[in-house]
Design an enzyme around this catalytic site. Structure first.
Site, PDB file in Angstrom:
ATOM      1  N   GLY A  52       0.758  -1.091   0.164  1.00  0.00           N
ATOM      2  CA  GLY A  52       0.113  -0.150  -0.162  1.00  0.00           C
ATOM      3  C   GLY A  52       0.878   1.348  -0.061  1.00  0.00           C
ATOM      4  CD  GLU A  75       2.848  -8.456   4.497  1.00  0.00           C
ATOM      5  OE1 GLU A  75       2.200  -9.329   4.102  1.00  0.00           O
ATOM      6  OE2 GLU A  75       2.767  -6.954   4.615  1.00  0.00           O
ATOM      7  CG  ASP A 111       3.844  -6.240  16.879  1.00  0.00           C
ATOM      8  OD1 ASP A 111       3.252  -5.038  16.318  1.00  0.00           O
ATOM      9  OD2 ASP A 111       3.111  -6.599  18.129  1.00  0.00           O
ATOM     10  CB  ALA A 112       5.792  -1.824  13.693  1.00  0.00           C
ATOM     11  CG  LEU A 139       1.182  -0.069  11.758  1.00  0.00           C
ATOM     12  CD1 LEU A 139       2.616  -0.685  11.406  1.00  0.00           C
ATOM     13  CD2 LEU A 139       1.461  -0.067  13.447  1.00  0.00           C
ATOM     14  CB  ALA A 140      -3.362  -0.355   7.661  1.00  0.00           C
ATOM     15  CE1 TYR A 235     -11.084   5.242   6.987  1.00  0.00           C
ATOM     16  CE2 TYR A 235     -11.114   7.372   7.868  1.00  0.00           C
ATOM     17  CZ  TYR A 235     -10.442   6.295   7.428  1.00  0.00           C
ATOM     18  OH  TYR A 235      -9.109   6.055   7.552  1.00  0.00           O
ATOM     19  CE  LYS A 244      -6.165   6.995   9.477  1.00  0.00           C
ATOM     20  NZ  LYS A 244      -5.046   6.479   9.549  1.00  0.00           N
ATOM     21  CB  VAL A 274      -8.350  -1.222  -4.020  1.00  0.00           C
ATOM     22  CG1 VAL A 274      -8.466  -2.569  -3.896  1.00  0.00           C
ATOM     23  CG2 VAL A 274      -9.459  -0.487  -4.901  1.00  0.00           C
TER      24      VAL A 274
HETATM   25  P1  NAI Z   1      -1.885  -1.893   3.972  1.00  0.00           P
HETATM   26  O1  NAI Z   1      -2.730  -2.846   4.549  1.00  0.00           O
HETATM   27  O2  NAI Z   1      -1.697  -1.775   2.463  1.00  0.00           O
HETATM   28  O3  NAI Z   1      -0.607  -1.601   4.600  1.00  0.00           O
HETATM   29  C1  NAI Z   1      -0.401  -1.956   5.871  1.00  0.00           C
HETATM   30  C2  NAI Z   1       1.131  -1.980   6.148  1.00  0.00           C
HETATM   31  O4  NAI Z   1       1.300  -2.030   7.608  1.00  0.00           O
HETATM   32  C3  NAI Z   1       1.634  -3.178   5.726  1.00  0.00           C
HETATM   33  O5  NAI Z   1       3.004  -3.048   5.293  1.00  0.00           O
HETATM   34  C4  NAI Z   1       1.617  -4.144   6.552  1.00  0.00           C
HETATM   35  O6  NAI Z   1       2.379  -5.168   6.775  1.00  0.00           O
HETATM   36  C5  NAI Z   1       2.091  -3.126   8.070  1.00  0.00           C
HETATM   37  N1  NAI Z   1       1.623  -3.720   9.195  1.00  0.00           N
HETATM   38  C6  NAI Z   1       0.217  -3.894   9.843  1.00  0.00           C
HETATM   39  N2  NAI Z   1       0.254  -4.518  10.918  1.00  0.00           N
HETATM   40  C7  NAI Z   1       1.756  -4.391  11.355  1.00  0.00           C
HETATM   41  C8  NAI Z   1       2.494  -4.549  12.763  1.00  0.00           C
HETATM   42  N3  NAI Z   1       1.807  -4.909  13.550  1.00  0.00           N
HETATM   43  N4  NAI Z   1       3.666  -4.325  12.763  1.00  0.00           N
HETATM   44  C9  NAI Z   1       4.509  -3.958  11.634  1.00  0.00           C
HETATM   45  N5  NAI Z   1       3.746  -3.627  10.546  1.00  0.00           N
HETATM   46  C10 NAI Z   1       2.553  -3.902  10.379  1.00  0.00           C
HETATM   47  O7  NAI Z   1      -2.748  -0.320   4.170  1.00  0.00           O
HETATM   48  P2  NAI Z   1      -2.591   1.107   3.492  1.00  0.00           P
HETATM   49  O8  NAI Z   1      -4.013   1.320   3.117  1.00  0.00           O
HETATM   50  O9  NAI Z   1      -1.546   1.279   2.757  1.00  0.00           O
HETATM   51  O10 NAI Z   1      -2.530   1.936   5.004  1.00  0.00           O
HETATM   52  C11 NAI Z   1      -1.634   2.583   5.424  1.00  0.00           C
HETATM   53  C12 NAI Z   1      -2.096   3.970   6.127  1.00  0.00           C
HETATM   54  O11 NAI Z   1      -2.588   4.856   4.852  1.00  0.00           O
HETATM   55  C13 NAI Z   1      -2.778   3.668   6.996  1.00  0.00           C
HETATM   56  O12 NAI Z   1      -2.613   4.674   8.024  1.00  0.00           O
HETATM   57  C14 NAI Z   1      -4.333   3.874   6.439  1.00  0.00           C
HETATM   58  O13 NAI Z   1      -5.320   4.594   7.412  1.00  0.00           O
HETATM   59  C15 NAI Z   1      -3.873   5.202   5.519  1.00  0.00           C
HETATM   60  N6  NAI Z   1      -4.695   5.662   4.383  1.00  0.00           N
HETATM   61  C16 NAI Z   1      -5.286   4.563   3.573  1.00  0.00           C
HETATM   62  C17 NAI Z   1      -6.104   4.786   2.780  1.00  0.00           C
HETATM   63  C18 NAI Z   1      -6.855   3.847   1.682  1.00  0.00           C
HETATM   64  O14 NAI Z   1      -7.709   4.250   1.144  1.00  0.00           O
HETATM   65  N7  NAI Z   1      -6.198   2.771   1.538  1.00  0.00           N
HETATM   66  C19 NAI Z   1      -6.629   6.375   2.469  1.00  0.00           C
HETATM   67  C20 NAI Z   1      -5.767   7.588   3.310  1.00  0.00           C
HETATM   68  C21 NAI Z   1      -5.016   6.893   4.328  1.00  0.00           C
END
Ligand code: NAI
Length: 392
Positions: A52, A75, A111-112, A139-140, A235, A244, A274
């Site tokens: 992401g 992962e 785990d971060a 992080l998500a 949201y 947030k 997505v």
């Molecule tokens: P994603 O699911 O693609 O990526 C999440 C990342 O966090 C991955 O690298 C995963 O391995 C890592 N992760 C999860 N739990 C972890 C842990 N305990 N320790 C270490 N790493 C961990 O998600 P995405 O969508 O890229 O989200 C990233 C940020 O962007 C989030 O804060 C999300 O709220 C924000 N965001 C996302 C949007 C969207 O539409 N996808 C829009 C705007 C903001």
């Protein structure tokens, strides 16, 4: 082994290593096409670097600016005939591409939120990369074990105060139906803030500052979302939005802490896209499908890498003061939130149903992007070919 997508609800339980590599390579090409980012980062730490927005940030830093990058993701490796999760393969592909360029690239899987991971990162920075000038927090996560109390928190995606009913899309079948989400309990709100709010980001920054691992003038950035009226109850005004709010407040506190060293903390509000995280949020697949249709027709559609390209080139490293809104947030959701875009989204939302989905929403585009998250659907990848064991 021949690898095919196996979809279970909003998850795909397989991932294609060759396709995941193609995804990373495509993103690298996109960043490279824009040339070097003048004054861009030299050394970056990215939490959530495997998929992401975090992966796209890492690619922008490395291939747009020649930065050495240390990444942390969570992962699943391959086991007993089961493929690894996509972020695993994407991290391998990223590291190999960086190595070809002679760029430092190291990744930790774990785990971060945990003190042990933070200690490992500190050790690696001290021994090898040195203080970072960019710290991306992307992080998500569905849960967090608090590193001090040991309490386990789970995030929920619910409205606050009252239940909420609206349309939703099953993006696999193309069926639009109505769904009602019950209101969150105060405990669920608090738990979501614990997982997705700013406390862990602050812990990281405090530690990096204490260990002198933030370079003078360093930037830290975390990602947020606002979105339109139709998603507000679940949201922005819901459990995740409360988290947030906390994240955004944290940015102000971090800037105050980092200022004496010339540093700053930002939240960047990004576009709805997505990703594995967003697919799990009720109502988002329908909203994103409609948004995709409108933005593609207007020629302003972007994915994670286009968003991060603009964040780095036109906001963080554009030279001069970083442009923000009145709340101090960077906005790369500006095209999503344009009045003309939102007016059309609203119009389609009012009438969209299963029968008219094709005309009013880009469900196919959503589904294609969903499969691409797992490495399926890339041109040039032969999906009928056996994937050798050493790649799995
Ligand atoms: P994603 O699911 O693609 O990526 C999440 C990342 O966090 C991955 O690298 C995963 O391995 C890592 N992760 C999860 N739990 C972890 C842990 N305990 N320790 C270490 N790493 C961990 O998600 P995405 O969508 O890229 O989200 C990233 C940020 O962007 C989030 O804060 C999300 O709220 C924000 N965001 C996302 C949007 C969207 O539409 N996808 C829009 C705007 C903001």
């Amino acid at each position: 082994m021949i690898i095919e997508p196996k979809i279970r609800g909003f998850l795909c339980t397989t991932a294609h290593p060759v396709g995941c590599r193609a995804s990373v390579e495509e993103q690298i090409r996109h960043i490279r096409a824009g040339g070097q980012i003048a004054g861009g980062p030299r050394k970056a730490l990215i939490i959530g670097s495997s998929t992401g927005y975090g992966l796209a940030s890492r690619i922008a830093a490395a291939f747009g600016s020649g930065a050495g990058t240390l990444g942390v993701g969570f992962e699943r490796p391959a086991e007993r005939g089961r493929t690894a999760s996509p972020g695993w393969y994407q991290t391998v592909a990223f590291e190999q591409a960086a190595a070809k360029e002679g760029l430092y690239a190291k990744s930790f899987n774990g785990d971060a939120f945990a003190n042990e991971m933070k200690a490992e990162v500190v050790k690696e920075l001290k021994q090898n990369l040195g203080p970072v000038d960019l710290f991306v927090y992307s992080l998500a996560a569905p849960r967090r074990t608090h590193p001090v109390t040991g309490e386990v928190y789970r995030s929920t995606l619910k409205p606050i105060g009252q239940s909420y009913t609206n349309k939703t899309l099953d993006f696999n079948t193309g069926v639009v139906s109505e769904v009602t989400l019950d209101a969150a309990t105060p405990e669920e709100v608090e738990h979501t803030v614990q997982v997705m709010g700013g406390e862990d980001w602050e812990m990281w920054v405090d530690l990096l500052m204490k260990e002198k691992l933030l370079a003078p003038g360093a930037i830290t950035v975390a990602y947020s979302y606002i979105g339109p009226d139709v998603t507000q109850p679940v949201y922005r005004n819901g459990t995740i939005g409360t988290a947030k709010d906390h994240l955004e407040k944290t940015a102000h506190r971090l800037t105050a802490k980092m200022k004496p060293e010339g540093g700053s903390a930002y939240v960047s509000v990004n576009k709805a896209l997505v990703t594995q995280a967003s697919s799990a949020i009720p109502f988002m697949p329908l909203y994103i499908s409609i948004l995709y249709k409108v933005m593609k027709e207007k020629g302003i559609h972007e994915g994670c890498i286009e968003q991060m390209n603009r964040l780095f080139r036109d906001r963080l490293y554009a030279g001069g003061k970083v442009p923000t809104d009145s709340e101090g947030r960077i906005r790369v959701d500006d095209w999503e939130m344009r009045d003309d875009v939102q007016a059309e989204v609203k119009k389609f939302w009012a009438t969209v149903d299963t029968e008219h989905l094709g005309a009013e929403a880009d469900q196919r585009g959503y589904h294609t992007d969903f499969l691409r998250l797992f490495g399926f659907g890339f041109a040039g990848v032969d999906y009928s070919a056996d994937v050798p064991d050493e790649l799995i």
